[in-house]
Design an enzyme around this catalytic site. Sequence first.
Site, PDB file in Angstrom:
ATOM      1  N   GLN A 134       0.714  -1.130  -0.081  1.00 43.96           N
ATOM      2  CA  GLN A 134      -0.086  -0.074  -0.024  1.00 43.96           C
ATOM      3  C   GLN A 134       0.736   1.243   0.139  1.00 43.96           C
ATOM      4  OE1 GLN A 134      -3.374  -0.284   0.096  1.00 43.96           O
ATOM      5  NE2 GLN A 134      -3.627   1.894  -0.447  1.00 43.96           N
ATOM      6  N   ALA A 164      -5.206   4.812  -1.114  1.00 43.40           N
ATOM      7  CA  ALA A 164      -5.333   5.030   0.417  1.00 43.40           C
ATOM      8  C   ALA A 164      -3.811   4.978   0.945  1.00 43.40           C
ATOM      9  CB  ALA A 164      -6.181   4.486   1.025  1.00 43.40           C
ATOM     10  N   SER A 169      -6.793   1.664   3.975  1.00 47.48           N
ATOM     11  CA  SER A 169      -7.313   0.953   2.811  1.00 47.48           C
ATOM     12  C   SER A 169      -8.214  -0.393   3.280  1.00 47.48           C
ATOM     13  CB  SER A 169      -6.466   0.545   1.767  1.00 47.48           C
ATOM     14  OG  SER A 169      -6.958  -0.326   0.565  1.00 47.48           O
ATOM     15  N   HIS A 171      -8.369  -2.688   1.477  1.00 47.04           N
ATOM     16  CA  HIS A 171      -7.628  -3.846   1.176  1.00 47.04           C
ATOM     17  C   HIS A 171      -6.712  -4.465   2.072  1.00 47.04           C
ATOM     18  CE1 HIS A 171      -9.007  -3.965  -3.147  1.00 47.04           C
ATOM     19  NE2 HIS A 171      -8.727  -2.858  -3.032  1.00 47.04           N
ATOM     20  N   ASP A 178     -11.383  -5.911  -5.769  1.00 48.29           N
ATOM     21  CA  ASP A 178     -11.151  -5.218  -7.133  1.00 48.29           C
ATOM     22  C   ASP A 178     -11.587  -6.535  -8.153  1.00 48.29           C
ATOM     23  OD1 ASP A 178     -10.597  -3.059  -5.853  1.00 48.29           O
ATOM     24  OD2 ASP A 178      -8.397  -3.159  -6.607  1.00 48.29           O
ATOM     25  N   GLU A 221     -14.858   4.133  -8.127  1.00 51.59           N
ATOM     26  CA  GLU A 221     -14.080   2.847  -8.521  1.00 51.59           C
ATOM     27  C   GLU A 221     -15.246   1.942  -8.759  1.00 51.59           C
ATOM     28  OE1 GLU A 221     -11.487   1.959  -5.613  1.00 51.59           O
ATOM     29  OE2 GLU A 221     -10.308   3.729  -5.932  1.00 51.59           O
ATOM     30  N   HIS A 224     -14.348  -1.813  -7.363  1.00 54.51           N
ATOM     31  CA  HIS A 224     -14.164  -2.133  -5.857  1.00 54.51           C
ATOM     32  C   HIS A 224     -15.498  -2.530  -5.176  1.00 54.51           C
ATOM     33  CE1 HIS A 224     -11.492  -1.021  -2.190  1.00 54.51           C
ATOM     34  NE2 HIS A 224     -12.969  -1.283  -1.533  1.00 54.51           N
TER      35      HIS A 224
END
Length: 254
Positions: A134, A164, A169, A171, A178, A221, A224
């Site tokens: 990230q 982010a 995030s 994630h 995604d 997005e 996402h």
Amino acid sequence: MHRQKTKYFLTIAYLSFLISIISLIVLFLLLVSANNIPHKSESESAGSKNVEIIDKKDLVKSDFTEWNNICDWELIVINNQNEVPPDYKLNLKEYNNVLIDARIRESLGDMINDAILQNIKLWVSSGYRSLEKQGELFSKKINEYKNKVYTDADSTNLAQGIIAKPGMSEHNIGIAVDLNGVKDDFCYSNEYQWLMENSQNYGFILRYDNNKQSITGKIYEPWHFRYVGKENAQKMKENDLCLEEYITFLCAEY
């Protein structure tokens, strides 16, 4: 004398007729003008309502620290203002060679498999992302803006709307995926349309909606999708709420 009276009356009659014609013309013009005055259509009225909703974005909570300490795992709020709690325990498992939170694996698999049965091809292009990864993505985006001669501060702020910071995030905890690659035109695909109609039935929501950017702090997005649980996802879909709005509503109920 008789001729003068006749001429007089004829003149009066002519003038009266002329005034009547002019009055009709004026009336006609007024009616045409009135019909041309723009009136609010239903869509414009709806737009006005949307503006009112957007104007209330300041009522949406920004600090979810307390909420994140007491909420169920699937309703944690991670965004530009709220980091992953320091004591958060990762619970990861592979799905088709991509790491995700183990607790969303079954629902994600059901959604993708059911989509395939309807000739809709979905695949996970990104799931869990380490803090190190990230950080690399965030730094890269900042440098892209710096190369466009933005200041350091502006580059950081602009980057946050797209990538982010590490720890901010979804994630980073594996509860978001995604799908089908990071492509802006995904929103025009049959796969995206299917997700918008069905993802809530598997507990997933479009996390960064185009109409919620001022609240989520992120660009649109379409790829996402975030897991929140079936019941929550369905309520959010029915009421057109992003996660921040929905949790603000839940907090008000406690």
